[in-house]
Each structure stands twice: as structure tokens, then as C-alpha cells.
Design a protein around this motif. Sequence first.
Motif, PDB file in Angstrom:
ATOM      1  N   TYR A   1       0.888  -1.123   0.073  1.00  0.00           N
ATOM      2  CA  TYR A   1       0.013   0.011  -0.105  1.00  0.00           C
ATOM      3  C   TYR A   1       0.939   1.179   0.038  1.00  0.00           C
ATOM      4  O   TYR A   1       0.615   2.338  -0.625  1.00  0.00           O
ATOM      5  CB  TYR A   1      -0.808  -0.032   1.265  1.00  0.00           C
ATOM      6  N   ALA A   2       1.993   1.359   0.901  1.00  0.00           N
ATOM      7  CA  ALA A   2       2.699   2.215   0.827  1.00  0.00           C
ATOM      8  C   ALA A   2       3.512   2.548  -0.376  1.00  0.00           C
ATOM      9  O   ALA A   2       3.724   3.878  -0.776  1.00  0.00           O
ATOM     10  CB  ALA A   2       3.893   2.093   1.817  1.00  0.00           C
ATOM     11  N   ASN A   3       3.846   1.544  -1.063  1.00  0.00           N
ATOM     12  CA  ASN A   3       4.495   1.649  -2.357  1.00  0.00           C
ATOM     13  C   ASN A   3       3.638   2.546  -3.540  1.00  0.00           C
ATOM     14  O   ASN A   3       4.092   3.158  -4.462  1.00  0.00           O
ATOM     15  CB  ASN A   3       5.068   0.618  -2.946  1.00  0.00           C
ATOM     16  N   ASP A   4       2.324   1.743  -3.400  1.00  0.00           N
ATOM     17  CA  ASP A   4       1.252   1.953  -4.513  1.00  0.00           C
ATOM     18  C   ASP A   4       1.026   3.613  -4.238  1.00  0.00           C
ATOM     19  O   ASP A   4       0.473   4.135  -5.419  1.00  0.00           O
ATOM     20  CB  ASP A   4      -0.193   1.243  -4.404  1.00  0.00           C
ATOM     21  N   HIS A   5       0.640   4.189  -2.953  1.00  0.00           N
ATOM     22  CA  HIS A   5       0.242   5.528  -2.940  1.00  0.00           C
ATOM     23  C   HIS A   5       1.319   6.466  -2.602  1.00  0.00           C
ATOM     24  O   HIS A   5       1.319   7.398  -1.911  1.00  0.00           O
ATOM     25  CB  HIS A   5      -0.627   5.362  -1.811  1.00  0.00           C
ATOM     26  N   ASP A   6       2.837   6.169  -2.825  1.00  0.00           N
ATOM     27  CA  ASP A   6       3.648   7.028  -2.457  1.00  0.00           C
ATOM     28  C   ASP A   6       3.685   7.533  -1.237  1.00  0.00           C
ATOM     29  O   ASP A   6       4.041   8.776  -1.048  1.00  0.00           O
ATOM     30  CB  ASP A   6       3.871   8.048  -3.738  1.00  0.00           C
ATOM     31  N   ILE A   7       3.695   6.651  -0.068  1.00  0.00           N
ATOM     32  CA  ILE A   7       3.592   6.995   1.142  1.00  0.00           C
ATOM     33  C   ILE A   7       4.881   7.609   1.683  1.00  0.00           C
ATOM     34  O   ILE A   7       6.040   7.024   1.315  1.00  0.00           O
ATOM     35  CB  ILE A   7       3.220   6.038   2.105  1.00  0.00           C
ATOM     36  N   ASP A   8       5.169   8.592   2.398  1.00  0.00           N
ATOM     37  CA  ASP A   8       6.239   9.236   2.784  1.00  0.00           C
ATOM     38  C   ASP A   8       6.544   8.915   4.150  1.00  0.00           C
ATOM     39  O   ASP A   8       7.834   8.932   4.521  1.00  0.00           O
ATOM     40  CB  ASP A   8       5.981  10.889   2.828  1.00  0.00           C
ATOM     41  N   ARG A   9       5.440   8.601   4.827  1.00  0.00           N
ATOM     42  CA  ARG A   9       5.666   8.157   6.426  1.00  0.00           C
ATOM     43  C   ARG A   9       4.614   7.263   6.830  1.00  0.00           C
ATOM     44  O   ARG A   9       3.455   7.319   6.557  1.00  0.00           O
ATOM     45  CB  ARG A   9       5.675   9.548   7.364  1.00  0.00           C
ATOM     46  N   VAL A  10       4.994   6.367   7.716  1.00  0.00           N
ATOM     47  CA  VAL A  10       4.253   5.301   8.310  1.00  0.00           C
ATOM     48  C   VAL A  10       4.170   5.665   9.775  1.00  0.00           C
ATOM     49  O   VAL A  10       5.297   5.508  10.569  1.00  0.00           O
ATOM     50  CB  VAL A  10       4.416   3.847   8.125  1.00  0.00           C
ATOM     51  N   VAL A  11       2.998   5.852  10.684  1.00  0.00           N
ATOM     52  CA  VAL A  11       2.859   6.038  11.581  1.00  0.00           C
ATOM     53  C   VAL A  11       2.285   4.726  12.552  1.00  0.00           C
ATOM     54  O   VAL A  11       1.011   4.538  12.130  1.00  0.00           O
ATOM     55  CB  VAL A  11       2.142   7.355  12.192  1.00  0.00           C
ATOM     56  N   LEU A  12       2.782   3.964  13.466  1.00  0.00           N
ATOM     57  CA  LEU A  12       2.288   2.673  13.952  1.00  0.00           C
ATOM     58  C   LEU A  12       1.906   3.111  15.317  1.00  0.00           C
ATOM     59  O   LEU A  12       2.525   3.626  16.265  1.00  0.00           O
ATOM     60  CB  LEU A  12       3.523   1.985  13.749  1.00  0.00           C
ATOM     61  N   ASP A  13       0.599   2.615  15.559  1.00  0.00           N
ATOM     62  CA  ASP A  13       0.092   2.761  17.056  1.00  0.00           C
ATOM     63  C   ASP A  13       0.880   1.389  17.986  1.00  0.00           C
ATOM     64  O   ASP A  13       1.034   0.355  17.374  1.00  0.00           O
ATOM     65  CB  ASP A  13      -1.200   1.980  16.959  1.00  0.00           C
ATOM     66  N   PRO A  14       1.781   1.982  18.985  1.00  0.00           N
ATOM     67  CA  PRO A  14       2.448   0.866  19.686  1.00  0.00           C
ATOM     68  C   PRO A  14       1.555  -0.386  20.202  1.00  0.00           C
ATOM     69  O   PRO A  14       2.125  -1.645  20.368  1.00  0.00           O
ATOM     70  CB  PRO A  14       2.702   1.478  21.043  1.00  0.00           C
ATOM     71  N   GLU A  15       0.259  -0.268  20.413  1.00  0.00           N
ATOM     72  CA  GLU A  15      -0.681  -1.164  20.572  1.00  0.00           C
ATOM     73  C   GLU A  15      -1.268  -1.932  19.514  1.00  0.00           C
ATOM     74  O   GLU A  15      -2.507  -2.652  19.647  1.00  0.00           O
ATOM     75  CB  GLU A  15      -1.804  -0.526  21.818  1.00  0.00           C
ATOM     76  N   TYR A  16      -0.981  -1.510  18.344  1.00  0.00           N
ATOM     77  CA  TYR A  16      -1.665  -2.082  17.134  1.00  0.00           C
ATOM     78  C   TYR A  16      -1.961  -3.840  17.078  1.00  0.00           C
ATOM     79  O   TYR A  16      -0.926  -4.417  17.542  1.00  0.00           O
ATOM     80  CB  TYR A  16      -0.838  -1.855  15.934  1.00  0.00           C
ATOM     81  N   GLN A  17      -3.042  -4.159  16.765  1.00  0.00           N
ATOM     82  CA  GLN A  17      -3.534  -5.347  16.400  1.00  0.00           C
ATOM     83  C   GLN A  17      -4.323  -5.292  15.089  1.00  0.00           C
ATOM     84  O   GLN A  17      -4.898  -4.255  14.918  1.00  0.00           O
ATOM     85  CB  GLN A  17      -4.343  -5.890  17.619  1.00  0.00           C
ATOM     86  N   PRO A  18      -4.113  -6.206  14.290  1.00  0.00           N
ATOM     87  CA  PRO A  18      -4.797  -6.262  12.943  1.00  0.00           C
ATOM     88  C   PRO A  18      -6.273  -6.606  13.121  1.00  0.00           C
ATOM     89  O   PRO A  18      -6.949  -6.867  14.001  1.00  0.00           O
ATOM     90  CB  PRO A  18      -4.232  -7.801  12.424  1.00  0.00           C
TER      91      PRO A  18
END
Length: 345
Positions: A104-121
Amino acid sequence: MAAERVLAPLSDTVTVRQTVEYAVRSSLEDATDLEVHLVVALPHEANHLEGESKTDEAETLLAKAENWVSEDAGDNAVTTETSLLGTEEYLFGPRDFAETFERYANDHDIDRVVLDPEYQPGATAQMLQSIERELDAVGLAYDEAPVERPARHERLVGSGSERFDRLFAMFWISYGFYLILGDPTYWFDLVTGAAVAGIVSVSLAHVTFTFPLDRIGSPLRTLRFAVYVPYLIFEIIKANLAISIVILRPSMPIDPTMTRVNTRVRSGLPLLALANSITLTPGTLTVRANDQRLLVHTLIPSARDDLFDGSLERAVRFVFHGREGANIPTPRERGDTEILGGEDG
């Protein structure tokens, strides 16, 4: 400055609101125009009953997050894009989620990814392995949001009602097992069994059940498991006969083979049930179970064929997801089988 594109994978955690706020406000410090991509990755099949429920939850979460972006952006020019990932494919373990985010990041030319430390799918599902490790493995750089979060043990223990459900379930499971081994008509076994079950439930409930129990779904799964046990016994007897016939033949036509099967069950208890069921069936041995990927040693061709036909996989899905969940193509039909070694390898 130029517009910045930020990707924020979301799940329903206690820190998701803070993560969205950090993604927006920290990005606006360096960019006048901002494009925020909010995504939820679904670990369930969207066309099944459980998948439909999780899809609704994910869409609700995305709608909330979109409103949060508007609040945090203020008068700044911020564009919001929302997307559900995994609706056209099966996402299993953390590696699949990491690869999906990378695409997704490559397809949309994402500059930055911000991740939630508690992330669950997904919206509420629980991931047993680290998503951070897999993001590093696929080479996707990310910025972990500096959020205030509760201690890890608080998330595992849960609310008062969740604790009660776990204690209640663990007590009766332990008590029932104790009485099976003892004498349910003898008062001493009834009393000591209750005492032992109480100790076990207090000590192990929070470890055994690391997820909230569904007061309706869990009893139904228990009933379906009661149906599954005779079926598993039948499969064990059938496999025993097949192995016996091979052993009694003078030529002993065995074909030891190592195989890999990508299953359609979630990690955790469903995967554990499937892996152990395969091992209990003579002729097959689960060597490794990793994120729905099973490495299985098969002794004879018929055992390998049964494995690739996925009868046990569908039976386990029936236990945890009902009839709708069991109605899936076989691993062979999906192309989720691979022979790694042996005469056919």
C-alpha cells in the motif's frame, strides 16, 4: 512545503485516538499540505459471517478516525483517504500484514508510516507476534507514536466482566476435567475438585484466555467442539487402518514426505487445535506451526491426500466459525499446498 502522505494502520486499541492525533499534528509541523491514509487490515474472510461483522467494525473505526483527523487538523489543508485491506485476500500472521502495508505504501507513494504501539490487526483481533519485527523485515520504515498507554498486564486482564468470564470458564473446564478423572458421585471428589478448580482458575485464567470471551459464541463453540471430537476419533481410526494396511503389506509402500500447508485458521487456539488434530491422526505429524503455515510430515500418500483435501481444517473452522466458516475451498484447490521433500519433492 510539498504535501506529505502519511499512512496510519488502525485497530481498535486504547491508544488509537492518540496515534491519529500524533500522525496529524507531527506531520503538520513540517508540511503545509497533508494527505492522511487511514487503513484497517482485515484478518477474516469478508464473505463469511464473522468477516462481515469485522468489516462493519472496521468501517466504524475508519469513520471515527476520519472525524479525528478533521478535529486535529483544524484549519490546515488535510486530505483523508480510508481503505480496508485484505478484503480480496487472506491475511494470516504479522508478515502478511507487514507486506500488505508495504504494498500500500509503495502504491500510494507514502512518505511516512505512523504505527500505534498497541496495534492489533483488524478491528479487534489479537496478534500473537510482533508486527514491528515484520515491518523491519520487509524494509518498511515506521514511526511509533509516543502515546500514553496502560501497563501490558492491564490489557491482558481486561475489564471486570471479562475477568469474570475467564474465571468462570476456567473454573468449569478445570472442574469438569477433575470429575472425569475422579468420581462425580463421591462428595470428597466434588469438594476437592471445586477447590482445585478455584485455584486453577485464579492462577491460569488470564494466561489461558488472552482474548475476551463471547458469552454467546463461546458456548456455541463448546457445543460444536463436542460434535468435532467424535469426528476426530473417526479420522484417527480411519488413519490407523490405513497405516496398518501399509505396514502389513510385504512391500510396505510408505512415502515419507515433508509438506507445507497454508491453512485458513487464525493463529492461537484454532491453529493449535488444527496442528494437534493433524498430529493425533496417524500418518501425519505437525513439525512446525507458524502464522497459519503448517510444516507437516506425511508417511503415506493417502495421509498426504487427506491433508491436502483439508477435511480437518474445515472441521476446525466449523468449531470456531460455524457452518459458514467451514464452507471454503480445500488447500489443494486454493493452491496452498507444497511438497518440500520426499520422492515427490
